[in-house]
Design a protein around this motif. Structure first.
Motif, PDB file in Angstrom:
ATOM      1  N   ILE A 151      51.360  28.955  31.328  1.00  0.00           N
ATOM      2  CA  ILE A 151      50.845  28.709  32.670  1.00  0.00           C
ATOM      3  C   ILE A 151      49.472  29.350  32.834  1.00  0.00           C
ATOM      4  O   ILE A 151      48.608  28.837  33.553  1.00  0.00           O
ATOM      5  CB  ILE A 151      51.850  29.220  33.732  1.00  0.00           C
ATOM      6  CG1 ILE A 151      53.107  28.344  33.701  1.00  0.00           C
ATOM      7  CG2 ILE A 151      51.236  29.190  35.120  1.00  0.00           C
ATOM      8  CD1 ILE A 151      54.221  28.829  34.601  1.00  0.00           C
ATOM      9  N   GLY A 152      49.231  30.464  32.140  1.00  0.00           N
ATOM     10  CA  GLY A 152      47.903  31.063  32.145  1.00  0.00           C
ATOM     11  C   GLY A 152      46.865  30.129  31.531  1.00  0.00           C
ATOM     12  O   GLY A 152      45.765  29.963  32.064  1.00  0.00           O
ATOM     13  N   VAL A 153      47.227  29.506  30.412  1.00  0.00           N
ATOM     14  CA  VAL A 153      46.334  28.519  29.800  1.00  0.00           C
ATOM     15  C   VAL A 153      46.132  27.344  30.743  1.00  0.00           C
ATOM     16  O   VAL A 153      45.019  26.823  30.924  1.00  0.00           O
ATOM     17  CB  VAL A 153      46.912  28.048  28.449  1.00  0.00           C
ATOM     18  CG1 VAL A 153      46.111  26.878  27.897  1.00  0.00           C
ATOM     19  CG2 VAL A 153      46.931  29.199  27.452  1.00  0.00           C
ATOM     20  N   TRP A 154      47.230  26.925  31.366  1.00  0.00           N
ATOM     21  CA  TRP A 154      47.194  25.834  32.348  1.00  0.00           C
ATOM     22  C   TRP A 154      46.168  26.130  33.442  1.00  0.00           C
ATOM     23  O   TRP A 154      45.346  25.294  33.801  1.00  0.00           O
ATOM     24  CB  TRP A 154      48.601  25.703  32.921  1.00  0.00           C
ATOM     25  CG  TRP A 154      48.819  24.764  34.051  1.00  0.00           C
ATOM     26  CD1 TRP A 154      48.721  25.041  35.385  1.00  0.00           C
ATOM     27  CD2 TRP A 154      49.196  23.395  33.958  1.00  0.00           C
ATOM     28  NE1 TRP A 154      49.014  23.931  36.125  1.00  0.00           N
ATOM     29  CE2 TRP A 154      49.314  22.910  35.278  1.00  0.00           C
ATOM     30  CE3 TRP A 154      49.453  22.542  32.885  1.00  0.00           C
ATOM     31  CZ2 TRP A 154      49.681  21.608  35.549  1.00  0.00           C
ATOM     32  CZ3 TRP A 154      49.824  21.243  33.164  1.00  0.00           C
ATOM     33  CH2 TRP A 154      49.928  20.794  34.472  1.00  0.00           C
ATOM     34  N   ALA A 155      46.222  27.346  33.966  1.00  0.00           N
ATOM     35  CA  ALA A 155      45.287  27.723  35.015  1.00  0.00           C
ATOM     36  C   ALA A 155      43.859  27.841  34.471  1.00  0.00           C
ATOM     37  O   ALA A 155      42.892  27.539  35.171  1.00  0.00           O
ATOM     38  CB  ALA A 155      45.714  29.043  35.647  1.00  0.00           C
ATOM     39  N   ALA A 156      43.716  28.281  33.217  1.00  0.00           N
ATOM     40  CA  ALA A 156      42.381  28.405  32.624  1.00  0.00           C
ATOM     41  C   ALA A 156      41.712  27.047  32.500  1.00  0.00           C
ATOM     42  O   ALA A 156      40.484  26.926  32.642  1.00  0.00           O
ATOM     43  CB  ALA A 156      42.477  29.061  31.251  1.00  0.00           C
ATOM     44  N   VAL A 157      42.510  26.022  32.255  1.00  0.00           N
ATOM     45  CA  VAL A 157      41.939  24.685  32.137  1.00  0.00           C
ATOM     46  C   VAL A 157      41.319  24.249  33.454  1.00  0.00           C
ATOM     47  O   VAL A 157      40.286  23.584  33.474  1.00  0.00           O
ATOM     48  CB  VAL A 157      43.017  23.683  31.665  1.00  0.00           C
ATOM     49  CG1 VAL A 157      42.524  22.251  31.782  1.00  0.00           C
ATOM     50  CG2 VAL A 157      43.398  23.986  30.226  1.00  0.00           C
ATOM     51  N   ALA A 330      42.009  33.431  33.955  1.00  0.00           N
ATOM     52  CA  ALA A 330      43.307  32.760  34.093  1.00  0.00           C
ATOM     53  C   ALA A 330      44.272  33.081  32.956  1.00  0.00           C
ATOM     54  O   ALA A 330      45.420  33.464  33.200  1.00  0.00           O
ATOM     55  CB  ALA A 330      43.102  31.262  34.235  1.00  0.00           C
ATOM     56  N   PRO A 331      43.872  32.949  31.671  1.00  0.00           N
ATOM     57  CA  PRO A 331      44.820  33.309  30.611  1.00  0.00           C
ATOM     58  C   PRO A 331      45.143  34.794  30.591  1.00  0.00           C
ATOM     59  O   PRO A 331      46.261  35.183  30.240  1.00  0.00           O
ATOM     60  CB  PRO A 331      44.114  32.863  29.318  1.00  0.00           C
ATOM     61  CG  PRO A 331      42.670  32.768  29.671  1.00  0.00           C
ATOM     62  CD  PRO A 331      42.621  32.382  31.106  1.00  0.00           C
ATOM     63  N   LEU A 332      44.181  35.627  30.964  1.00  0.00           N
ATOM     64  CA  LEU A 332      44.454  37.062  31.062  1.00  0.00           C
ATOM     65  C   LEU A 332      45.514  37.316  32.127  1.00  0.00           C
ATOM     66  O   LEU A 332      46.437  38.117  31.935  1.00  0.00           O
ATOM     67  CB  LEU A 332      43.166  37.811  31.390  1.00  0.00           C
ATOM     68  CG  LEU A 332      43.288  39.323  31.602  1.00  0.00           C
ATOM     69  CD1 LEU A 332      43.860  39.994  30.361  1.00  0.00           C
ATOM     70  CD2 LEU A 332      41.921  39.914  31.946  1.00  0.00           C
ATOM     71  N   ALA A 333      45.399  36.612  33.258  1.00  0.00           N
ATOM     72  CA  ALA A 333      46.402  36.746  34.312  1.00  0.00           C
ATOM     73  C   ALA A 333      47.763  36.279  33.838  1.00  0.00           C
ATOM     74  O   ALA A 333      48.798  36.889  34.150  1.00  0.00           O
ATOM     75  CB  ALA A 333      45.972  35.951  35.542  1.00  0.00           C
ATOM     76  N   GLY A 334      47.795  35.185  33.062  1.00  0.00           N
ATOM     77  CA  GLY A 334      49.066  34.711  32.525  1.00  0.00           C
ATOM     78  C   GLY A 334      49.708  35.724  31.597  1.00  0.00           C
ATOM     79  O   GLY A 334      50.927  35.953  31.647  1.00  0.00           O
ATOM     80  N   GLY A 341      54.688  41.282  35.213  1.00  0.00           N
ATOM     81  CA  GLY A 341      54.981  40.670  36.496  1.00  0.00           C
ATOM     82  C   GLY A 341      53.717  40.265  37.223  1.00  0.00           C
ATOM     83  O   GLY A 341      52.594  40.476  36.747  1.00  0.00           O
ATOM     84  N   ALA A 342      53.891  39.691  38.401  1.00  0.00           N
ATOM     85  CA  ALA A 342      52.769  39.068  39.109  1.00  0.00           C
ATOM     86  C   ALA A 342      51.936  40.043  39.927  1.00  0.00           C
ATOM     87  O   ALA A 342      50.819  39.717  40.326  1.00  0.00           O
ATOM     88  CB  ALA A 342      53.301  37.959  40.020  1.00  0.00           C
ATOM     89  N   ARG A 343      52.427  41.246  40.208  1.00  0.00           N
ATOM     90  CA  ARG A 343      51.751  42.110  41.171  1.00  0.00           C
ATOM     91  C   ARG A 343      50.352  42.512  40.729  1.00  0.00           C
ATOM     92  O   ARG A 343      49.395  42.433  41.525  1.00  0.00           O
ATOM     93  CB  ARG A 343      52.604  43.353  41.442  1.00  0.00           C
ATOM     94  CG  ARG A 343      51.982  44.288  42.470  1.00  0.00           C
ATOM     95  CD  ARG A 343      52.973  45.337  42.920  1.00  0.00           C
ATOM     96  NE  ARG A 343      54.122  44.706  43.580  1.00  0.00           N
ATOM     97  CZ  ARG A 343      55.190  45.371  43.997  1.00  0.00           C
ATOM     98  NH1 ARG A 343      55.265  46.667  43.821  1.00  0.00           N
ATOM     99  NH2 ARG A 343      56.178  44.728  44.593  1.00  0.00           N
ATOM    100  N   PHE A 385      42.518  35.000  38.564  1.00  0.00           N
ATOM    101  CA  PHE A 385      43.648  35.913  38.524  1.00  0.00           C
ATOM    102  C   PHE A 385      44.803  35.454  39.417  1.00  0.00           C
ATOM    103  O   PHE A 385      45.938  35.908  39.243  1.00  0.00           O
ATOM    104  CB  PHE A 385      43.213  37.323  38.940  1.00  0.00           C
ATOM    105  CG  PHE A 385      42.759  38.178  37.801  1.00  0.00           C
ATOM    106  CD1 PHE A 385      43.652  38.594  36.831  1.00  0.00           C
ATOM    107  CD2 PHE A 385      41.434  38.564  37.694  1.00  0.00           C
ATOM    108  CE1 PHE A 385      43.236  39.384  35.772  1.00  0.00           C
ATOM    109  CE2 PHE A 385      41.004  39.350  36.635  1.00  0.00           C
ATOM    110  CZ  PHE A 385      41.906  39.759  35.666  1.00  0.00           C
ATOM    111  N   ALA A 386      44.557  34.566  40.364  1.00  0.00           N
ATOM    112  CA  ALA A 386      45.599  34.208  41.331  1.00  0.00           C
ATOM    113  C   ALA A 386      46.524  33.100  40.853  1.00  0.00           C
ATOM    114  O   ALA A 386      47.743  33.163  41.057  1.00  0.00           O
ATOM    115  CB  ALA A 386      44.951  33.797  42.654  1.00  0.00           C
TER     116      ALA A 386
END
Length: 468
Positions: A151-157, A330-334, A341-343, A385-386
């Motif tokens: 999902i991090g990769v997904w968001a990075a795209v 984004a991938p760092l956040a994933g 966790g998400a916090r 990051f979100a």
């Protein structure tokens, strides 16, 4: 041996091969998100050119953007349910074909009305892409940590599409005209269709939920009315009978939607899910992030091109730090979400988004370029990051055989935020001359900072990382 989703949960054949094949599926699905993001950002940077070519005012241009997002937001949940029932790959491929055909219609549009109609059809096609592709990714990645990274990769795209969109749009406008902004979708659609046919397995829910047609009609009406009020309010006057009547109709439709959904055995959106703090907070966070993102994109399009006099290509290059930061973070956040966790990533997102937005609250026609670049960098960091922790939290709340529903609800929240952000940005700049436009954006930056503050509340509900 590759990990597969249990057949008791999801009716999907094991993804053949090793992790390489699973990540190939992720890459193909991410291409659809790239297509959606590219189309959005390309059109945003091209709005002044479209307005000039079709003699359209700001209000009409808002509809060019929001006809797409309103239809998309209204149909996402039903598209996810259809995919769970009839097959995710099948619905995904239909969505690609519809989107490609509508893109060609946009390119050939003879008037702004025809363009708005074609954009609405584009929204129909895209509604079959984002939530369905996310459900395919979830089915292919049963391990929680691997899924978080995916999902991090997904968001990075999406961040990558933000980077490519303004620059691609600017380059196309420099050499061609605005119609090329839509022709560019055709080769991407063809490539995606070929890759889906070759790599993506079919999957569906074992017990798909019945369709909720009354809920679908009311949801579409609710979103459309709310956005129409926001777009038309500044033009007609907020105290005009038409706008006040529209507000009353929005409220009545919302009440009717909630009443119908509570009585349906299989509602379009199960409102009881919002009693789960993590799910409700993730959906709220998705709305807030996309309000801030789309507000930023549209306000900067007008500010950079009309106030600062930059070309579309130069404006796209100026906002590049925002897109690059979103892509990198984004991938760092994933990865952080999968481990801790998400916090943590949500707190980082909130801090960056608030800081970047506040830097722009004093925007004028002589704001130094370095300050703009830092502000764009911080806002992009916040967006990057979100998305991953919000998506992971929402999807992880529901059973995997309802992945289509989870993906659809979060995607609906994003598109609702996008539509509201565009409408609010348009309300701020409608009727403003270039000399007064920069000052008119100031409330928008305060709103974007408030969206960042919302993520602080979302972070408080975040759960620890899952352990498999």
């Amino acid at each position: 041996m590759a990990t597969t989703v249990p057949r008791s949960t999801v009716n999907v054949p094991p993804v053949p091969g090793s992790a390489r094949r699973r990540w190939a599926v992720v890459a193909v699905c991410a291409l659809s998100l790239f297509l959606v993001g590219l189309d959005t950002t390309v059109v945003n940077v091209g709005l002044p050119a479209i307005g000039g070519g079709l003699r359209a005012d700001t209000r009409a241009l808002e509809w060019v953007v929001d006809a797409y997002t309103v239809v998309l937001a209204g149909l996402l949940t039903t598209s996810g349910a259809l995919a769970d029932r009839f097959g995710r790959r099948r619905v995904f491929r239909i969505g690609l074909v519809v989107f490609g055909a509508a893109s060609l219609a946009c390119a050939a549009a003879p008037s702004v009305g025809a363009l708005v109609a074609a954009r609405a059809v584009q929204g129909v096609g895209v509604s079959m892409l984002s939530p369905v592709a996310l459900a395919i990714v979830v089915a292919a990645m049963p391990d929680a940590r691997e899924r978080a990274r995916a999902i991090g990769v997904w968001a990075a795209v999406f961040g990558l599409s933000m980077a490519a969109g303004p620059l691609t749009g600017g380059a196309l406008l420099a050499g061609l005209d605005w119609r090329a902004l839509f022709w560019i979708n055709a080769p991407v659609v063809v490539l995606a269709l070929l890759l889906v046919h070759r790599l993506v397995p079919e999957s569906r829910a074992v017990r798909p939920r019945p369709l909720d047609l009354p809920g679908q009609v009311l949801l579409s009406l609710l979103v459309g009315l709310a956005v129409a009020v926001l777009i038309e309010g500044p033009h007609l006057g907020w105290t005009s009978p038409a706008v006040l009547g529209g507000c009353a109709l929005v409220a009545a439709t919302a009440v009717a939607f909630a009443a119908v959904e509570r009585r349906r055995p299989a509602p379009l959106i199960d409102l009881s899910l919002f009693r789960r703090p993590s799910f409700g907070a993730a959906v709220l966070g998705a709305v807030a992030v996309f309000v801030a993102l789309n507000l930023t994109l549209l306000l900067n399009t007008y500010y950079l091109q009309q106030v600062r006099g930059l070309s579309a290509l130069a404006a796209g290059a100026t906002t590049l730090p925002m897109a690059v930061a979103a892509t990198v973070c984004a991938p760092l956040a994933g990865s952080l979400t999968g481990r801790h966790g998400a916090r943590r990533p949500l707190l980082a997102a909130a801090a960056a988004l608030i800081a970047g937005s506040l830097l722009l609250t004093g925007l004028d026609d002589r704001t130094p370029l370095p300050l703009l670049l830092v502000a764009y960098l911080l806002i992009g960091t916040g967006i990057g990051f979100a998305n991953a922790p919000l998506t992971h939290t929402a999807v992880g709340t529901l059973p995997r055989d309802r992945a289509g529903l989870a993906g659809a609800v979060t995607s609906t929240a994003r598109q609702l935020g996008a539509a509201v952000g565009i409408a609010l940005a348009g309300a701020l700049v409608t009727g403003r001359t270039p000399a007064h436009l920069a000052h008119a954006t100031h409330p928008g930056w305060l709103l974007a900072a408030a969206c960042g503050a919302t993520l602080l509340a979302v972070a408080a509900t975040a759960r620890p990382a899952e352990r498999n």
